[in-house]
Write an enzyme that holds these catalytic residues in place. Structure first.
Site, PDB file in Angstrom:
ATOM      1  N   ASP A  36      59.224  40.101  56.301  1.00  0.00           N
ATOM      2  CA  ASP A  36      59.322  39.045  55.308  1.00  0.00           C
ATOM      3  C   ASP A  36      58.401  37.899  55.707  1.00  0.00           C
ATOM      4  O   ASP A  36      57.953  37.816  56.854  1.00  0.00           O
ATOM      5  CB  ASP A  36      60.752  38.499  55.263  1.00  0.00           C
ATOM      6  N   ASP A  57      66.516  39.758  54.810  1.00  0.00           N
ATOM      7  CA  ASP A  57      67.649  38.836  54.851  1.00  0.00           C
ATOM      8  C   ASP A  57      68.532  38.904  53.612  1.00  0.00           C
ATOM      9  O   ASP A  57      69.630  38.383  53.619  1.00  0.00           O
ATOM     10  CB  ASP A  57      67.168  37.390  55.047  1.00  0.00           C
ATOM     11  N   ASP A  80      67.602  43.724  50.330  1.00  0.00           N
ATOM     12  CA  ASP A  80      66.841  44.296  51.438  1.00  0.00           C
ATOM     13  C   ASP A  80      67.618  45.407  52.146  1.00  0.00           C
ATOM     14  O   ASP A  80      67.060  46.117  52.978  1.00  0.00           O
ATOM     15  CB  ASP A  80      66.496  43.214  52.480  1.00  0.00           C
TER      16      ASP A  80
END
Length: 895
Positions: free
Chosen positions: A334, A636, A640
């Site tokens: 990310d 997070d 995901d």
């Protein structure tokens, strides 16, 4: 004391929200801090009791459950029957020491696991004294009002007060695979089963979508999950793949050695050797040569790695993930919060007529002043940003500011404060009538407000520009509202995106009735402008990416941001250069439609993915795996979870991550920092190397003993070591040096070598060559010494005494050869591992004490040796160093 708040016959799902709130003496403003504290004393913490630790006595007894231990017990019984009490006593001592060491290690591992559990604390948003704050779920009490949103884990049993598109995954409790739609307004039959109580939420379940406000009705053991936990047996954890490979390797080795021992025993029987001597020697040789302490040593190595990772902000949920993390070849990471600090600041406001405003970069307001240019559009945009907002920002008594909620909303509230607007004052003027919550599928959020005094309504919308453009007919300019020019709006967004900003668009308009306030009816709005929010890079992120590049690890950034924003950040991190082009979600979908070949070609070398949906993140991971890559994924959000679960190693954010993401991951980061991922990879590589070091040490010394006995048998010589001497040698070998090797620090080049191929076995050609050379050299030299001593008139007992000392010296030399596969022993920092140094000295010291102890002289058949013997034996043992150095040089030349 009771922990359930219900003292009535009517169950919670049969009460209205108002009745439930009245029963618990709560209200719209929630409980006061004082009342919550009193109830916490009354009901206790909202926790389930941790599984009871297995008692030390039971752990001690468990160490005797092993086929090899059974062999030793049989040998002890036979020795007692034969009247060899010294041998029996010594075997018994070894069994006790082995069980004591194993029990101590298991006990310590159990305590470490509980310590790690305490680090994983669930946080929840609760309303107290009319303010929203974030607290530990352990401090929830009946009567508290909790705010739920997509991705949260429900922290207690609750009666819903409000619900908006709320769906909850209750599979952990009911077994239902699909999320359950919840409705706070409906009442359920008192006899409804748990799965049909749609106005309740239960502890331990997961919010799959939507939002809600709920009243805590039960905590701790009095929740449905708590009741269930009292009847459940603790499940036995599956054996990790690494341990399974080790187990298979150990079994094959055991079979090979047992065959060799059987052959040796048959030869000795043919020579009329005493059957008791043959039996005791075969048992001792088997226990010495077979690395029965290997599983315990592996656990020790991984436990040490776990503790080291915790110090570097990495929590390992599964021990085997340590080795897996060190093996990854690709990291799909990310951006927000991992590569950046996740502290968004609204720095720029851009309007469609090429006018822009730069605001103070501070995160919290320092003054309440309008910009000098006096552009009223700033006030208009800030009004929308503050009203269409779910965050909280309020001053504390100490002069600091408290903020909670979504990071984007927090940044927008700060921006509004900087231009003299507060959400509370605006809501007093424009009370909210309806709301459309932000969801990834929508790409925007909206609120409907009515004027407090007089007539009029106001629609406030924020979201991605491409989502708002179809809703807008006009745009705000310095000269007033004009017809929308899409090209000007897109140009303004491009300018902000090129600066690496996260861009959000804002619009307002007049609304209708609240019951018609749905996404389809948002039309005819005015596009006010764009806000560029900047998330500063973490200062150590660029260096961490450079480390990955040096370690042969491909890093790709996967984000939902605009392609220009993503590329700007990637270039600043040196993750991408001017020739790189970001791959968008649209391009991914097009390649996926063309087939696996096209998709793999697209993802093979891509470093930046932008405007990618969470579902496409899973597509990227699966494509990389299809290409033979070993993939680690950071995430997070609740969306995901599929990618985290499918990756070889899932890494979740411990601070900002949702509970769904944390539970799907193998590893948690306590600081949400990409540099911690790299630190975890380094520790994983160190742990894997230490595993190989322990294996090499155990197998090579065992192989030397086998070579020694094979040569003695072939040449028709007496047995070079007695059974008790072999057992003593085994104890010295396994119980001390293994600990030192498990604590071996990194060699310093872990992040300068390419990743280990995922399919590579533990016993690879490098280790095979080293074991063969070590076993032949040590076993051959020991046999030569034994043969020479006997040929020069030494008694068998005296010759065995010297050979035993020589083998101890060999082991103490070999443990230093085991510190590296690729570096010379002379290039290893001698004092970098004091535990190994002290352990080796202790092993040698214990043997010296035995040489002078009357009791051990009788048990082991040993006696003191002269200085000349010491010197000669040490010189022979040091030849092992020469052999390994020559092998290292030969290997380098051959390569």
């Amino acid at each position: 004391m009771r922990n359930s708040a219900s003292d009535h016959m009517d169950p919670w799902h049969h009460l209205t929200a108002e009745e439930a709130t009245t029963r618990l003496h709560s209200g719209r403003s929630g409980l006061s801090d004082t009342e919550a504290s009193l109830r916490l004393d009354q009901y206790g913490a909202n926790t389930l009791p941790h599984p009871r630790l297995t008692g030390f006595l039971r752990l001690f007894v468990r160490q005797f459950i092993s086929p090899l231990i059974y062999v030793l017990l049989a040998a002890m019984v036979v020795s007692l029957v034969a009247g060899k009490y010294a041998d029996a006593s010594f075997i018994g001592l070894i069994l006790l020491l082995n069980a004591l060491i194993g029990a101590l290690q298991e006990s310590h591992a159990n305590r470490s696991a509980q310590a790690l559990r305490r680090l994983m604390v669930i946080r929840t948003r609760v309303v107290r004294d009319g303010e929203v704050s974030e607290i530990s779920a352990e401090n929830l009490v009946p009567g508290d009002q909790v705010l739920l949103s997509s991705g949260d884990r429900v922290p207690a049993d609750m009666r819903l007060l409000e619900s908006d598109g709320l769906e909850v995954d209750e599979s952990v409790l009911t077994g239902e695979s699909l999320p359950v739609f919840k409705n706070s307004e409906l009442l359920c039959d008192p006899r409804s089963p748990i799965a049909e109580r749609i106005n309740l939420c239960y502890a331990g379940t997961l919010v799959a979508a939507g939002r809600g406000r709920a009243l805590v009705t039960a905590t701790g053991l009095h929740t449905e999950m708590g009741k269930l936990s009292q009847t459940m047996e603790v499940a036995q954890a599956a054996t990790p793949p690494l341990f399974q490979r080790i187990d298979r390797f150990s079994k094959k080795l055991t079979i090979a050695l047992l065959v060799a021992i059987a052959v040796l025993a048959a030869i000795e029987i043919a020579r009329n050797t005493d059957p008791m001597v043959i039996f005791m020697t075969a048992v001792a040789l088997a226990v010495s040569a077979i690395p029965e302490g290997l599983p315990m040593a592996l656990t020790l190595v991984l436990s040490v790695g776990t503790r080291r990772m915790v110090k570097r902000h990495v929590i390992v949920r599964k021990l085997v993930a340590i080795e897996s993390l060190g093996s990854c070849t690709v990291i799909a990471t990310d951006k927000t919060g991992t590569l950046t600090e996740n502290h968004l600041t609204a720095r720029k406001i851009a309007f469609c007529d090429d006018v822009s405003v730069t605001l103070d970069g501070g995160k919290l307001p320092s003054a309440a002043e309008l910009p000098e240019h006096g552009d009223t559009r700033v006030t208009r945009l800030a009004t929308v940003a503050a009203l269409c907002n779910e965050a909280e920002l309020r001053p504390l008594d100490n002069g600091e500011w408290h903020s909670s909620g979504d990071a984007v909303d927090q940044a927008l509230l700060v921006m509004a404060h900087k231009v003299g607007l507060t959400r509370r004052a605006l809501e007093a003027q424009w009370p909210q009538q309806a709301q459309i919550h932000y969801e990834p599928a929508l790409g925007f959020a909206a609120t409907l407000h009515s004027k407090a005094q007089g007539q009029g309504t106001l629609i406030c919308v924020k979201g991605a520009l491409e989502k708002l453009l179809p809703m807008c007919e006009r745009m705000a300019t310095i000269d007033g509202d004009r017809p929308l020019d899409t090209d000007l709006a897109l140009s303004a967004m491009a300018r902000l995106a090129e600066q690496g900003a996260r861009v959000l668009a804002f619009a307002d308009g007049e609304g209708g009735a609240a019951d018609h306030f749905v996404p389809e009816n948002l039309r005819g709005l005015c596009l006010l402008g764009l806000v560029g929010m900047f998330d500063p890079l973490r200062p150590e992120a660029a260096a961490a990416i450079a480390q990955c590049r040096a370690a042969g690890i491909h890093v790709c950034m996967v984000t939902g941001d605009h392609p220009r924003t993503a590329l700007s950040i990637a270039q600043e991190l040196s993750l991408a250069d001017s020739e790189d082009k970001p791959v968008t979600g649209v391009e991914l979908a097009r390649a996926e439609a063309q087939g696996a070949g096209a998709l793999d070609a697209l993802t093979a070398d891509t470093r930046v993915y932008a405007r990618v949906s969470p579902e496409q993140k899973l597509t990227i991971v699966q494509s990389l795996q299809h290409q033979g890559q070993f993939v680690a994924v950071t995430g997070d959000g609740v969306n995901d979870a599929p990618a985290l679960s499918s990756a070889h190693v899932g890494v979740a954010m411990g601070e900002q991550g949702t509970e769904v993401a944390k539970e799907s991951a193998d590893v948690l980061l306590t600081d949400d920092n990409f540099a911690s991922v790299v630190a975890g990879i380094e520790e994983g590589r160190i742990a894997y190397r230490n595993i190989r070091k322990v294996i090499f040490f155990l197998i090579s010394t065992g192989a030397a003993e086998v070579v020694l006995f094979i040569l003695s048998t072939i040449f028709g010589m007496p047995l070079p070591l007695t059974a008790v001497q072999l057992l003593w040698l085994n104890l010295v070998t396994n119980s001390i040096q293994n600990v030192g090797l498990a604590l071996e620090p990194g060699e310093g080049d872990e992040m300068r070598r390419p990743p280990r191929p995922p399919q590579e076995p533990l016993f690879n050609p490098v280790m095979l060559r080293r074991v063969l050379v070590s076993g032949v050299v040590m076993g051959g030299l020991a046999f030569t010494s034994f043969y020479w001593l006997l040929q020069h008139g030494w008694e068998v007992e005296a010759a065995r005494n010297s050979v035993l000392l020589l083998m101890v010296l060999f082991e103490n030399v070999q443990v230093f050869n085991s510190r590296s596969e690729h570096r010379s022993i002379f290039r290893q920092p001698f004092f970098s591992n004091p535990i190994l140094l002290l352990g080796t000295l202790a092993a040698q010291g214990i043997h010296i004490l035995c040489l002078y102890s009357p009791l051990m002289q009788e048990v082991l058949g040993v006696s003191p040796v002269s200085a000349v013997q010491w010197t000669a034996l040490l010189a022979i043992a040091l030849l092992q160093v020469l052999a390994m150095e020559l092998l290292l040089r030969f290997t380098r030349s051959w390569r």
